[in-house]
Design an enzyme around this catalytic site. Sequence first.
Site, PDB file in Angstrom:
ATOM      1  N   GLU A 175     -24.749  -2.584  75.085  1.00  0.00           N
ATOM      2  CA  GLU A 175     -24.395  -2.134  73.710  1.00  0.00           C
ATOM      3  C   GLU A 175     -23.378  -3.193  73.047  1.00  0.00           C
ATOM      4  OE1 GLU A 175     -26.826  -0.641  72.031  1.00  0.00           O
ATOM      5  OE2 GLU A 175     -26.830   0.970  73.378  1.00  0.00           O
ATOM      6  N   SER A 201     -36.116   1.744  63.172  1.00  0.00           N
ATOM      7  CA  SER A 201     -37.354   2.260  62.306  1.00  0.00           C
ATOM      8  C   SER A 201     -37.260   0.816  61.575  1.00  0.00           C
ATOM      9  CB  SER A 201     -37.132   3.198  61.651  1.00  0.00           C
ATOM     10  OG  SER A 201     -36.163   3.280  60.553  1.00  0.00           O
ATOM     11  N   GLY A 255     -33.420   5.983  60.853  1.00  0.00           N
ATOM     12  CA  GLY A 255     -32.157   6.056  60.691  1.00  0.00           C
ATOM     13  C   GLY A 255     -31.347   6.738  61.854  1.00  0.00           C
ATOM     14  N   TYR A 272     -18.411  -1.598  62.778  1.00  0.00           N
ATOM     15  CA  TYR A 272     -19.127  -2.665  63.539  1.00  0.00           C
ATOM     16  C   TYR A 272     -18.382  -3.967  63.148  1.00  0.00           C
ATOM     17  CZ  TYR A 272     -22.968  -5.678  64.230  1.00  0.00           C
ATOM     18  OH  TYR A 272     -24.075  -6.489  64.595  1.00  0.00           O
ATOM     19  N   ASP A 314     -32.967  -5.448  68.304  1.00  0.00           N
ATOM     20  CA  ASP A 314     -34.068  -4.582  67.942  1.00  0.00           C
ATOM     21  C   ASP A 314     -35.304  -5.477  67.581  1.00  0.00           C
ATOM     22  OD1 ASP A 314     -31.826  -2.811  67.495  1.00  0.00           O
ATOM     23  OD2 ASP A 314     -31.808  -2.711  65.368  1.00  0.00           O
TER      24      ASP A 314
END
Length: 392
Positions: free
Chosen positions: A34, A130, A125, A232, A175
């Site tokens: 991560e 998605s 979300g 972030y 992703d």
Amino acid sequence: MTDQHAVAKGFESVYGTAPQVVWQAPGRVNVIGEHTDYNDGFMLPIALPHATRLAVALREDGVLRLHSAQSPDGSGVTELVLAELVPGSVPGWAGYPAGVVWALREAGHDVPGADLYFDSDVPVGAGLSSSAALECAVAAAYNDLCGLGMTPTQLALLSQHAENEFVGVPCGILDQLASSCCAEGMALFVDVRSIDPAEGRTRQVPLDLAGAGLVLLVIDTLVKHAHADGAYAERRRGCEKAAALLGLPALRDLPYADLDTALERLPEAGLRALVRHIVTEDARVERVTALLDAGELRAIGPLLTEGHASMRDDYRISCAETDLAVDTAVAAGALGARMTGGGFGGSIIALVEKDDADGVAAAVREAFAAQGWAEPRDFTVVPSAGARRLLP
Ligand code: ADP
Ligand code: MG
């Protein structure tokens, strides 16, 4: 789950003709790794059985029409003119698929307009990508219909470019690579410095959960804390600063064996904690991958839980809800559990014996109820296929 024929029917009911093809691209969960992507490091995602299905017919008039069964504007069709697509020009969900068409044209592919119909069972979300599923379905369908000959890796890069530049979300490549490139029964080891599979670094790693009597339980806390975007950016800047102070191109270049010495050279405790997470997380991805190569699936559990502790204590991106879900899952018999995705809410994953999944999920629901929190949503997954054609 909506099957391909229902998606084709949905297309017909909106556009009045039959689609040329139906494609699907899945959501993903990251098994481990991560915040390592923007540090040039390692990740290990799997594709979900949940996917976005896309029915398409090309058009010759330079118009792009989009409809999603999940769109907040109900039954509406968004109509765009290809020649007018510029970054930031398409608000809302349609920006993701339109961004892919823009990116294809910007890359020199003279692709036409199309009618697009989406129907998805990827939770939106929830940290399950998605958005990448939307993008990668469009990229793969256009690649097919227009004979572009792009590889799944190239389609992932193009989709990321669309999300970065057209939608304006500064996401890494995780992703889209997962959605485009994953394979059934496999996790995808990703080395961000070398994502072309021909180079041999980024590769499929066997993860036959079903064969081992295991499942991955995904628990969506339904929580998204508001400061996630700022946090972030702040973590990302911190990592870049630490790498610069250490004289490294990226934190990936700091070997695990040199971590302690490097930490002594960093002035701020905050930076030391960021570096510790990234370097130990890269090491965890490599250790989990080695265990999977050796067929020791159950042995990865403790590394997942260790990864959560690192996100909670060093990277400081977990929150009360994800911490409680992880602690409760482990106490209820999960082999390991961690938050997955960017942080401050979203989903956790727990590696569980197939027969324990219901009990672990129930324990987490009860723990949330005891706090007066909304009931989390849970489902079990096994590693599934990346983007693929469903029709014809
Ligand atoms: P995640 O990718 O983790 O689900 P994001 O915030 O990156 O979360 O992307 C979610 C956004 O993607 C939604 O707000 C919506 O704009 C768009 N989206 C994803 N799937 C669909 C869908 N099936 N229909 C319409 N919009 C979608
Ligand atoms: Mg997303």
